[in-house]
Scaffold this motif. Sequence first.
Motif, PDB file in Angstrom:
ATOM      1  N   PHE A   1       0.830  -1.201   0.000  1.00  0.00           N
ATOM      2  CA  PHE A   1       0.000   0.000   0.000  1.00  0.00           C
ATOM      3  C   PHE A   1       0.870   1.260   0.000  1.00  0.00           C
ATOM      4  CE2 PHE A   1      -2.282   3.169   2.731  1.00  0.00           C
ATOM      5  CZ  PHE A   1      -3.290   3.494   1.853  1.00  0.00           C
ATOM      6  N   LEU A   2       1.895   1.285   0.832  1.00  0.00           N
ATOM      7  CA  LEU A   2       2.754   2.451   0.931  1.00  0.00           C
ATOM      8  C   LEU A   2       3.612   2.675  -0.318  1.00  0.00           C
ATOM      9  CD1 LEU A   2       3.939   2.178   4.650  1.00  0.00           C
ATOM     10  CD2 LEU A   2       2.076   3.569   3.692  1.00  0.00           C
ATOM     11  N   THR A   3       4.044   1.595  -0.928  1.00  0.00           N
ATOM     12  CA  THR A   3       4.897   1.704  -2.127  1.00  0.00           C
ATOM     13  C   THR A   3       4.071   1.638  -3.412  1.00  0.00           C
ATOM     14  OG1 THR A   3       5.329  -0.682  -2.143  1.00  0.00           O
ATOM     15  CG2 THR A   3       6.903   0.746  -0.938  1.00  0.00           C
ATOM     16  N   LYS A   4       2.766   1.467  -3.263  1.00  0.00           N
ATOM     17  CA  LYS A   4       1.844   1.342  -4.412  1.00  0.00           C
ATOM     18  C   LYS A   4       2.270   0.201  -5.323  1.00  0.00           C
ATOM     19  CE  LYS A   4      -0.327   4.874  -2.804  1.00  0.00           C
ATOM     20  NZ  LYS A   4      -0.892   4.593  -1.516  1.00  0.00           N
ATOM     21  N   THR A   5       2.592  -0.922  -4.709  1.00  0.00           N
ATOM     22  CA  THR A   5       3.014  -2.129  -5.410  1.00  0.00           C
ATOM     23  C   THR A   5       1.876  -3.133  -5.406  1.00  0.00           C
ATOM     24  OG1 THR A   5       5.277  -1.788  -4.648  1.00  0.00           O
ATOM     25  CG2 THR A   5       4.714  -4.003  -5.459  1.00  0.00           C
ATOM     26  N   THR A   6       1.436  -3.525  -6.572  1.00  0.00           N
ATOM     27  CA  THR A   6       0.390  -4.537  -6.679  1.00  0.00           C
ATOM     28  C   THR A   6       1.029  -5.903  -6.555  1.00  0.00           C
ATOM     29  OG1 THR A   6      -0.816  -3.075  -8.159  1.00  0.00           O
ATOM     30  CG2 THR A   6      -1.527  -5.361  -8.100  1.00  0.00           C
ATOM     31  N   PRO A   7       0.511  -6.781  -5.700  1.00  0.00           N
ATOM     32  CA  PRO A   7       1.120  -8.097  -5.542  1.00  0.00           C
ATOM     33  C   PRO A   7       1.011  -8.921  -6.817  1.00  0.00           C
ATOM     34  CG  PRO A   7      -0.937  -8.000  -4.319  1.00  0.00           C
ATOM     35  CD  PRO A   7      -0.678  -6.626  -4.872  1.00  0.00           C
ATOM     36  N   ALA A   8       1.997  -9.765  -7.018  1.00  0.00           N
ATOM     37  CA  ALA A   8       1.999 -10.642  -8.200  1.00  0.00           C
ATOM     38  C   ALA A   8       0.864 -11.642  -8.075  1.00  0.00           C
ATOM     39  CB  ALA A   8       3.330 -11.357  -8.321  1.00  0.00           C
TER      40      ALA A   8
END
Length: 188
Positions: free
Chosen positions: A179-186
């Motif tokens: 959420f903080l890094t705006k990374t969508t999980p694989a």
Amino acid sequence: VLVFLAILIGQMVTRDDPDYNLVLATEKYVDQASADRLAEELQAYGRDLDGDGKVEVAVETLVTGDATQMGMANKTKLMAHLSSGDVMFFVFDKASYEGTIEPQLKDGYQFFTALDANVSGVEGDGLYWNWKDDPLRGLEELSGLPENLYFGVRDATGTAASQKSQQMHADCMELLNNFLTKTTPAAE
């Protein structure tokens, strides 16, 4: 009695538990629409942990600044969550954090686990993220939330359900860091 039992068993079998549980503890009332919108924001960065085809984040709002019977019940629920380890992801407003968590921070004890994300807004020696300067705060749907909200994942050591808590801790840390890094999980 048979109808009652059939309904009860049916609800237990078909109940869909969320992938993530989060406690939002604030001094003042937070409208349900804001809590639901926060859950939607977080869901975009989580994984479908239970395999039901959707990511679900349940936000339990607890008002801690109310001196009424409901306020006392919310404080009791918060203390129960803190001691049992059944919830790992917490969001506190400043007053609730200072009144509930800070008094416990002595003798080297830390409530939150240090965050892995190197983003602006990380405070408290890297233990929580304050959303006060994040663009997310500008969303109209989240205007019912306080200016200072501290997002963090509690330390799982010493909790009652240690093995289960360790897995919940890892899952919640992943969600918060995504959420903080705006990374969508694989995709799995």
